[in-house]
Design an enzyme around this catalytic site. Structure first.
Site, mmCIF file in Angstrom:
data_model
loop_
_atom_site.group_PDB
_atom_site.id
_atom_site.type_symbol
_atom_site.label_atom_id
_atom_site.label_comp_id
_atom_site.label_asym_id
_atom_site.label_seq_id
_atom_site.Cartn_x
_atom_site.Cartn_y
_atom_site.Cartn_z
ATOM 1 N N HIS A 52 0.827 -1.203 0.000
ATOM 2 C CA HIS A 52 0.000 0.000 0.000
ATOM 3 C C HIS A 52 0.866 1.259 0.000
ATOM 4 C CE1 HIS A 52 -2.729 2.944 2.174
ATOM 5 N NE2 HIS A 52 -3.455 2.585 1.127
ATOM 6 N N GLU A 79 1.459 -0.470 -5.142
ATOM 7 C CA GLU A 79 0.278 0.346 -5.371
ATOM 8 C C GLU A 79 0.610 1.829 -5.501
ATOM 9 O OE1 GLU A 79 -1.946 2.025 -2.498
ATOM 10 O OE2 GLU A 79 -3.775 2.171 -3.658
ATOM 11 N N ASP A 81 -0.886 5.397 -6.093
ATOM 12 C CA ASP A 81 -2.023 6.296 -6.305
ATOM 13 C C ASP A 81 -1.556 7.359 -7.291
ATOM 14 O OD1 ASP A 81 -3.681 5.062 -4.365
ATOM 15 O OD2 ASP A 81 -2.741 6.228 -2.768
ATOM 16 N N HIS A 94 -1.007 10.382 -3.155
ATOM 17 C CA HIS A 94 -2.331 9.987 -2.681
ATOM 18 C C HIS A 94 -3.355 11.094 -2.877
ATOM 19 C CE1 HIS A 94 -5.499 9.435 0.415
ATOM 20 N NE2 HIS A 94 -5.384 8.168 0.085
ATOM 21 N N GLU A 188 -4.062 3.417 -8.808
ATOM 22 C CA GLU A 188 -5.390 3.969 -8.485
ATOM 23 C C GLU A 188 -5.527 5.354 -9.092
ATOM 24 O OE1 GLU A 188 -6.431 4.321 -4.313
ATOM 25 O OE2 GLU A 188 -8.170 5.568 -4.812
HETATM 26 O O1 G3P Z 1 -6.425 1.646 -2.914
HETATM 27 C C1 G3P Z 1 -6.880 0.966 -1.791
HETATM 28 C C2 G3P Z 1 -6.719 1.905 -0.765
HETATM 29 O O2 G3P Z 1 -5.453 2.404 -0.968
HETATM 30 C C3 G3P Z 1 -7.705 3.025 -0.844
HETATM 31 O O3 G3P Z 1 -7.381 3.876 0.115
HETATM 32 O O4 G3P Z 1 -7.034 6.190 0.550
HETATM 33 O O5 G3P Z 1 -5.150 4.612 0.831
HETATM 34 O O6 G3P Z 1 -5.924 5.221 -1.432
HETATM 35 P P1 G3P Z 1 -6.306 5.017 -0.021
HETATM 36 CA CA CA Z 2 -4.872 3.757 -2.917
#
Ligand code: G3P
Ligand code: CA
Length: 373
Positions: A52, A79, A81, A94, A188
């Site tokens: 994450h 991951e 963002d 993010h 994302e």
């Molecule tokens: O993408 C899954 C999770 O990361 C969503 O929450 O706010 O950490 O992007 P966030």
């Molecule tokens: Ca995310």
């Protein structure tokens, strides 16, 4: 907790790995067709370990250092963002507001960029990615978002750049060679309606970048996620890459804008999940959709979210697992400090027993270790 000597070691290690330098120049760009052929069907590990924001429990989030450490720790996917720059580049943050995770507030040359605007229906004051060119963003340095919980990470403040999506792909392709295994990307789209209104729609640049780098088809090691609905449907028309519908609270922002009454709660019903399966391969629920906490803040009993999602043919990858007490159910905390580690293994076991297929975690080493057991 990372101690100063360890931080110095980590800084030297990152430098030795070239991660404090622009990395794109070192990476190979394999022929797209050959790469696509490599992406034949293969079983994914279970649970899938998704780092994450990188190994963000150890290194400031969304930096090449955080992604590289996650890969070295054995994460299956990293991951990023993604947000847009003024000149249409995809970069890893993010939030489009940059003040929480970069040193922009300390840069006098950008003082006049500070402003207030609505983002996804909320008034925010700060510095926004869409007001900066990529060249300008590259002069900023990442800082730790939660230094009170992760002071070790904060010792790396000022060391690491904001990476582009292309630089992240280049890192993955390089580390696939050194690690001798396939490493996935789990990007994302952040604030897609907001960027679309600015003329900076992110879906086509994202798909073009992934396709150009050889990621194509349902077996490529890619999942694209979004909290919004319509941009996932748009993506489903642009690419065969797998899509993941995220679940938060209330209503997806794009549904608010279009005047729809669709809520995440409706989307989480058996019928709602079947509707999602028409455009997505998986769902990414906030953890409480799978196991809510009880009135005392302890882990409760599993809901029927996972069986309903599986019945609809969807993978379930909940977010976010974090080892520190501050984020754990009350009965799994250990010690007095919110920054101390609690029994995250017990939390993960409960979710694995509930049938999840993968998980987003800030400390991927812990999930990799648990899986090996
Ligand atoms: O993408 C899954 C999770 O990361 C969503 O929450 O706010 O950490 O992007 P966030
Ligand atoms: Ca995310």
């Amino acid at each position: 907790m990372v101690r100063p000597a360890r931080t110095t070691f980590l800084r030297h290690w990152l430098t030795a790995c070239g991660l404090l330098l622009p990395i794109a120049a070192f990476a190979a760009s394999p022929d797209a067709t050959r790469e696509a052929k490599l992406h034949g069907h293969r079983e994914e590990p279970k649970p899938l370990v998704i780092a994450h924001r990188g190994a963000s429990g150890y290194v400031p989030e969304h930096t090449l250092g955080a992604y590289a450490l996650a890969i070295l720790q054995g994460a299956d996917y990293i991951e990023p963002d993604l947000v847009m720059t003024r000149d249409g580049e995809l970069v890893a943050r993010h939030d489009n507001e940059l003040g929480l995770t970069t040193d922009v507030s300390q840069r006098p040359e950008f003082a006049d960029r500070k402003r207030t605007q609505m983002v996804d229906g909320v008034s925010l004051t700060g510095w926004f990615s869409e007001d900066f060119t990529l060249a300008e963003l590259k002069t900023l340095r990442a800082i730790e978002r939660i230094p009170e919980i992760r002071p070790g990470n904060a010792r790396l403040d000022g060391s690491l750049e904001i990476p582009t999506l292309q630089e992240i792909i280049d890192l993955v392709k390089t580390m696939q060679l050194s690690e001798r295994r396939r490493i996935g990307l789990y990007p994302e789209t952040k604030h897609p309606t907001h960027f679309q209104k600015l003329g900076l729609a992110m879906e086509k640049p994202l798909v073009h970048t992934l396709h150009r780098n050889g990621y194509a088809g349902r077996h490529a090691p890619v999942y694209i996620q979004s909290f919004e609905v319509d941009n996932l449907k748009t993506l489903s028309r642009l690419t065969q890459l797998r899509l993941v519908q995220l679940f938060g609270g209330g209503q997806p922002y794009d549904q608010q804008v279009r005047g729809s009454d669709l809520t995440y709660a409706q989307m989480a019903t058996a019928e709602g999940l079947r509707a999602i399966s028409r455009y997505a391969a998986g769902v990414g629920p906030e953890k409480s959709y799978v196991i809510p906490r009880d009135a005392n803040g302890n882990l409760g009993q599993p809901t029927d979210f996972v069986p309903n999602a599986h019945a609809a043919g969807l993978k379930v990858h909940p977010y976010t697992f974090r080892a520190e007490n501050a984020f754990l159910p009350a009965d799994l905390r250990k010690g007095d400090s919110p920054a101390d580690r609690g029994d995250i293994e017990a939390e993960m076991r409960a979710y694995l027993d509930a049938g999840i297929d993968g998980l987003f975690i800030d400390q991927p080493d812990i999930a990799v270790r648990l899986r090996a057991e």
